[in-house]
Design a protein around this motif. Structure first.
Motif, PDB file in Angstrom:
ATOM      1  N   VAL A 262      -1.865  -4.329   3.079  1.00 41.15           N
ATOM      2  CA  VAL A 262      -0.808  -4.405   2.064  1.00 41.15           C
ATOM      3  C   VAL A 262      -1.387  -4.312   0.651  1.00 41.15           C
ATOM      4  O   VAL A 262      -0.659  -3.989  -0.299  1.00 41.15           O
ATOM      5  N   THR A 263      -2.690  -4.560   0.516  1.00 45.65           N
ATOM      6  CA  THR A 263      -3.336  -4.455  -0.792  1.00 45.65           C
ATOM      7  C   THR A 263      -3.206  -3.051  -1.366  1.00 45.65           C
ATOM      8  O   THR A 263      -3.132  -2.871  -2.593  1.00 45.65           O
ATOM      9  N   LEU A 264      -3.175  -2.041  -0.503  1.00 47.34           N
ATOM     10  CA  LEU A 264      -3.174  -0.650  -0.948  1.00 47.34           C
ATOM     11  C   LEU A 264      -1.777  -0.082  -1.173  1.00 47.34           C
ATOM     12  O   LEU A 264      -1.645   1.068  -1.619  1.00 47.34           O
ATOM     13  N   LEU A 265      -0.739  -0.836  -0.882  1.00 52.59           N
ATOM     14  CA  LEU A 265       0.618  -0.295  -1.002  1.00 52.59           C
ATOM     15  C   LEU A 265       0.986   0.137  -2.424  1.00 52.59           C
ATOM     16  O   LEU A 265       1.686   1.152  -2.589  1.00 52.59           O
ATOM     17  N   PRO A 266       0.547  -0.559  -3.486  1.00 53.75           N
ATOM     18  CA  PRO A 266       0.837  -0.031  -4.830  1.00 53.75           C
ATOM     19  C   PRO A 266       0.222   1.337  -5.076  1.00 53.75           C
ATOM     20  O   PRO A 266       0.806   2.177  -5.775  1.00 53.75           O
ATOM     21  N   VAL A 267      -0.962   1.595  -4.514  1.00 54.09           N
ATOM     22  CA  VAL A 267      -1.605   2.897  -4.655  1.00 54.09           C
ATOM     23  C   VAL A 267      -0.757   3.970  -3.979  1.00 54.09           C
ATOM     24  O   VAL A 267      -0.543   5.063  -4.524  1.00 54.09           O
ATOM     25  N   TYR A 268      -0.262   3.663  -2.782  1.00 56.26           N
ATOM     26  CA  TYR A 268       0.600   4.616  -2.075  1.00 56.26           C
ATOM     27  C   TYR A 268       1.876   4.876  -2.862  1.00 56.26           C
ATOM     28  O   TYR A 268       2.332   6.030  -2.972  1.00 56.26           O
ATOM     29  N   ALA A 269       2.480   3.821  -3.388  1.00 55.19           N
ATOM     30  CA  ALA A 269       3.750   3.973  -4.109  1.00 55.19           C
ATOM     31  C   ALA A 269       3.599   4.891  -5.316  1.00 55.19           C
ATOM     32  O   ALA A 269       4.454   5.757  -5.563  1.00 55.19           O
ATOM     33  N   ARG A 270       2.512   4.740  -6.027  1.00 52.61           N
ATOM     34  CA  ARG A 270       2.366   5.475  -7.287  1.00 52.61           C
ATOM     35  C   ARG A 270       1.644   6.808  -7.134  1.00 52.61           C
ATOM     36  O   ARG A 270       2.081   7.824  -7.681  1.00 52.61           O
ATOM     37  N   GLU A 271       0.538   6.809  -6.398  1.00 47.70           N
ATOM     38  CA  GLU A 271      -0.317   7.992  -6.346  1.00 47.70           C
ATOM     39  C   GLU A 271       0.054   8.957  -5.221  1.00 47.70           C
ATOM     40  O   GLU A 271      -0.064  10.177  -5.390  1.00 47.70           O
ATOM     41  N   ILE A 272       0.460   8.441  -4.069  1.00 47.11           N
ATOM     42  CA  ILE A 272       0.707   9.300  -2.913  1.00 47.11           C
ATOM     43  C   ILE A 272       2.171   9.716  -2.822  1.00 47.11           C
ATOM     44  O   ILE A 272       2.490  10.885  -2.587  1.00 47.11           O
ATOM     45  N   PHE A 273       3.079   8.764  -3.036  1.00 44.29           N
ATOM     46  CA  PHE A 273       4.509   9.082  -2.973  1.00 44.29           C
ATOM     47  C   PHE A 273       5.098   9.383  -4.346  1.00 44.29           C
ATOM     48  O   PHE A 273       6.291   9.690  -4.449  1.00 44.29           O
ATOM     49  N   HIS A 274       4.276   9.280  -5.398  1.00 48.02           N
ATOM     50  CA  HIS A 274       4.692   9.584  -6.772  1.00 48.02           C
ATOM     51  C   HIS A 274       5.978   8.851  -7.142  1.00 48.02           C
ATOM     52  O   HIS A 274       6.899   9.411  -7.743  1.00 48.02           O
ATOM     53  N   GLY A 275       6.010   7.582  -6.760  1.00 47.01           N
ATOM     54  CA  GLY A 275       7.191   6.771  -7.010  1.00 47.01           C
ATOM     55  C   GLY A 275       6.981   5.776  -8.126  1.00 47.01           C
ATOM     56  O   GLY A 275       6.056   5.880  -8.946  1.00 47.01           O
ATOM     57  N   SER A 276       7.820   4.764  -8.138  1.00 44.63           N
ATOM     58  CA  SER A 276       7.818   3.752  -9.186  1.00 44.63           C
ATOM     59  C   SER A 276       7.704   2.368  -8.544  1.00 44.63           C
ATOM     60  O   SER A 276       7.379   2.232  -7.363  1.00 44.63           O
ATOM     61  N   ALA A 277       8.015   1.352  -9.343  1.00 44.94           N
ATOM     62  CA  ALA A 277       7.979  -0.015  -8.838  1.00 44.94           C
ATOM     63  C   ALA A 277       8.979  -0.205  -7.693  1.00 44.94           C
ATOM     64  O   ALA A 277       8.734  -0.973  -6.761  1.00 44.94           O
TER      65      ALA A 277
ATOM     66  N   THR B 171       2.577  11.721   3.836  1.00 41.84           N
ATOM     67  CA  THR B 171       3.014  11.957   2.456  1.00 41.84           C
ATOM     68  C   THR B 171       4.540  12.061   2.331  1.00 41.84           C
ATOM     69  O   THR B 171       5.052  12.133   1.213  1.00 41.84           O
ATOM     70  N   TYR B 172       5.242  12.074   3.468  1.00 44.92           N
ATOM     71  CA  TYR B 172       6.705  12.127   3.451  1.00 44.92           C
ATOM     72  C   TYR B 172       7.231  10.705   3.604  1.00 44.92           C
ATOM     73  O   TYR B 172       7.062  10.070   4.642  1.00 44.92           O
ATOM     74  N   LEU B 173       7.866  10.195   2.536  1.00 42.15           N
ATOM     75  CA  LEU B 173       8.207   8.770   2.457  1.00 42.15           C
ATOM     76  C   LEU B 173       9.058   8.263   3.615  1.00 42.15           C
ATOM     77  O   LEU B 173       8.732   7.207   4.183  1.00 42.15           O
ATOM     78  N   PRO B 174      10.152   8.918   4.024  1.00 44.30           N
ATOM     79  CA  PRO B 174      10.965   8.357   5.124  1.00 44.30           C
ATOM     80  C   PRO B 174      10.171   8.149   6.414  1.00 44.30           C
ATOM     81  O   PRO B 174      10.333   7.121   7.086  1.00 44.30           O
ATOM     82  N   VAL B 175       9.309   9.101   6.764  1.00 42.45           N
ATOM     83  CA  VAL B 175       8.494   8.954   7.977  1.00 42.45           C
ATOM     84  C   VAL B 175       7.452   7.853   7.777  1.00 42.45           C
ATOM     85  O   VAL B 175       7.157   7.071   8.688  1.00 42.45           O
ATOM     86  N   ALA B 176       6.890   7.780   6.564  1.00 45.52           N
ATOM     87  CA  ALA B 176       5.902   6.737   6.256  1.00 45.52           C
ATOM     88  C   ALA B 176       6.520   5.348   6.406  1.00 45.52           C
ATOM     89  O   ALA B 176       5.877   4.421   6.919  1.00 45.52           O
TER      90      ALA B 176
END
Length: 423
Positions: A242-257, A309-314
């Motif tokens: 779970v430590t890496l989830l902010p990295v996924y949210a911002r860098e991999i899924f190009h999302g926000s908070a 890299t596809y958020l719904p499947v992730a």
């Protein structure tokens, strides 16, 4: 009516007050936790600092958990719990004021996280032990513990989702302020409770002697010791994902908070599914077999999520990971509870807490450093592979023999003393 047995603790006024206040507070706690991790990553852009943030929040609890247990046993738990809730409220207000000032450094946020970790070291033992005092009919205590577990996982589902929305629209300081106000619900519920008069108990042995005897018992009881070692390895090498989830949210899924909040919430959704699965098991189920299968499932979920890299499947694979994670840790706890001698139960549980809570912050620090060099997706993939290897390593032990039917825990007790993650 048998299915409604789990609701019996609500017949106790004190437990109703506790449950209602704690439900509000836990949502606030998850909002603050999500906001802190997002703030640290937004400020530094470093996955290593994310690991440091988790380490700062959790490791003090590991260091001081034994002392917290001693304080809970030797002093008035009600007063200890009231004091820790007031201290947590003050910590949240300080965090709010710090961010509102707009002149703060990451080390200051981490320092306040350490303060909260110290508070939790005394809060958790007192809070868990007080459940027994809150329930009028002691036969319903296991049901009360099961309700607590469900409450924690439901807060993990709701809190991060709300935090993501509030972070995006209003900022982290509002999340911290909401958490501060949420403690008023717990404090109010405690003040309205009517508990039996406190009776101070005397102890013959020192706390150090008790802990030493507990370690000797673990060493001489491989059936518990091996489960404990497996849990420690999972906590060190798998649970910190779970430590890496902010990295996924911002860098991999190009999302926000908000994206970060959803990732956390879908982990919670999987954990709730795991809780329902465990509650549906029949008496006499081979728990060791389920432990093996769900540890594999946990690893597969992490492996599949790592490069998605596809958020719904992730999100789907995060649900699988959350399901396997919750089942794996809870069944480990159950196997220990079924095997331990009653006279050693408290000491063994304290070592269980150390294995579960103590390894995670160290693992978060290691995972943050690893992802800094090989990227977050590769680090997550490594975690998935290692989790599967841990399951295969312990497969001979898990397939050795089933627990005796007479020792099987009742369905409602499968979630007994299960943890927060967290919390």
């Amino acid at each position: 009516m048998a299915k409604l047995q789990i609701l019996k603790p609500f017949q106790s006024r004190n437990y109703r007050l506790y449950f209602s206040g704690q439900s509000v507070s836990l949502i606030g706690t998850w909002m603050q936790r999500t906001a802190v991790y997002w703030l640290v990553y937004e400020k530094t852009g470093s996955s290593f600092m994310l690991g440091a943030a988790v380490f700062a929040a959790q490791f003090p609890s590991f260091l001081l958990s034994v002392l917290g247990g001693v304080v809970s046993d030797r002093y008035n738990r009600y007063r200890v719990l009231l004091l820790t809730q007031v201290a947590s409220l003050v910590q949240a207000l300080l965090l709010t004021a710090l961010v509102l000032s707009e002149h703060y450094a990451v080390w200051q946020i981490l320092t306040l996280s350490v303060v909260l970790g110290v508070i939790n070291a005394f809060d958790v033992p007192a809070r868990q032990a007080m459940v027994y005092d809150m329930v009028d009919h002691k036969d319903y205590v296991p049901n009360a513990i099961a309700l607590n577990s469900s409450m924690v996982h439901l807060a993990r589902l709701i809190g991060p989702a709300l935090s993501g929305i509030v972070l995006e629209k209003f900022g982290a300081q509002v999340c911290f302020l909401i958490n501060a106000f949420s403690f008023l619900a717990v404090i109010t519920s405690l003040l309205f409770m009517k508990l039996p008069p406190y009776k101070r108990s005397e102890r013959v042995n020192t706390a150090f002697a008790d802990m030493k005897n507990g370690f000797i018992y673990l060493r001489d009881t491989p059936a518990i010791g091996k489960v404990m070692i497996m849990l420690a390895l999972i906590s060190l090498l798998a649970l910190p994902y779970v430590t890496l989830l902010p990295v996924y949210a911002r860098e991999i899924f190009h999302g926000s908070a908000s994206t970060f909040g959803y990732l956390n919430s879908f982990v919670g959704l999987g954990a709730i599914g795991g809780a329902i699965f465990l509650a549906s098991l029949r008496a006499g189920t081979d728990l060791k077999k389920i432990l093996f299968v769900n540890t594999i499932l946990f690893g597969v979920g992490l492996f599949a999520f790592s490069h998605m890299t596809y958020l719904p499947v992730a999100l789907f694979f995060l649900v699988i990971a959350g399901f396997g994670m919750m089942s794996q840790t809870t069944i480990s706890n159950t196997l220990i509870q079924l095997t331990v001698t009653p006279a050693m139960r408290g000491r063994v549980i304290s070592y269980y807490a150390m294995a579960f809570f103590g390894m995670q912050p160290i693992g978060s620090l290691l995972l943050g450093a690893l992802s800094h060099y090989i990227a977050a997706a590769n680090a997550m993939l490594v975690q998935g592979v290692v989790t599967i290897l841990i399951a295969l390593l312990f497969m001979p032990f898990l397939r050795k023999r089933e627990l005796k039917p007479k020792d099987k825990m009742k369905i409602e007790q499968l979630k007994e003393r299960s943890v927060e993650t967290t919390g």
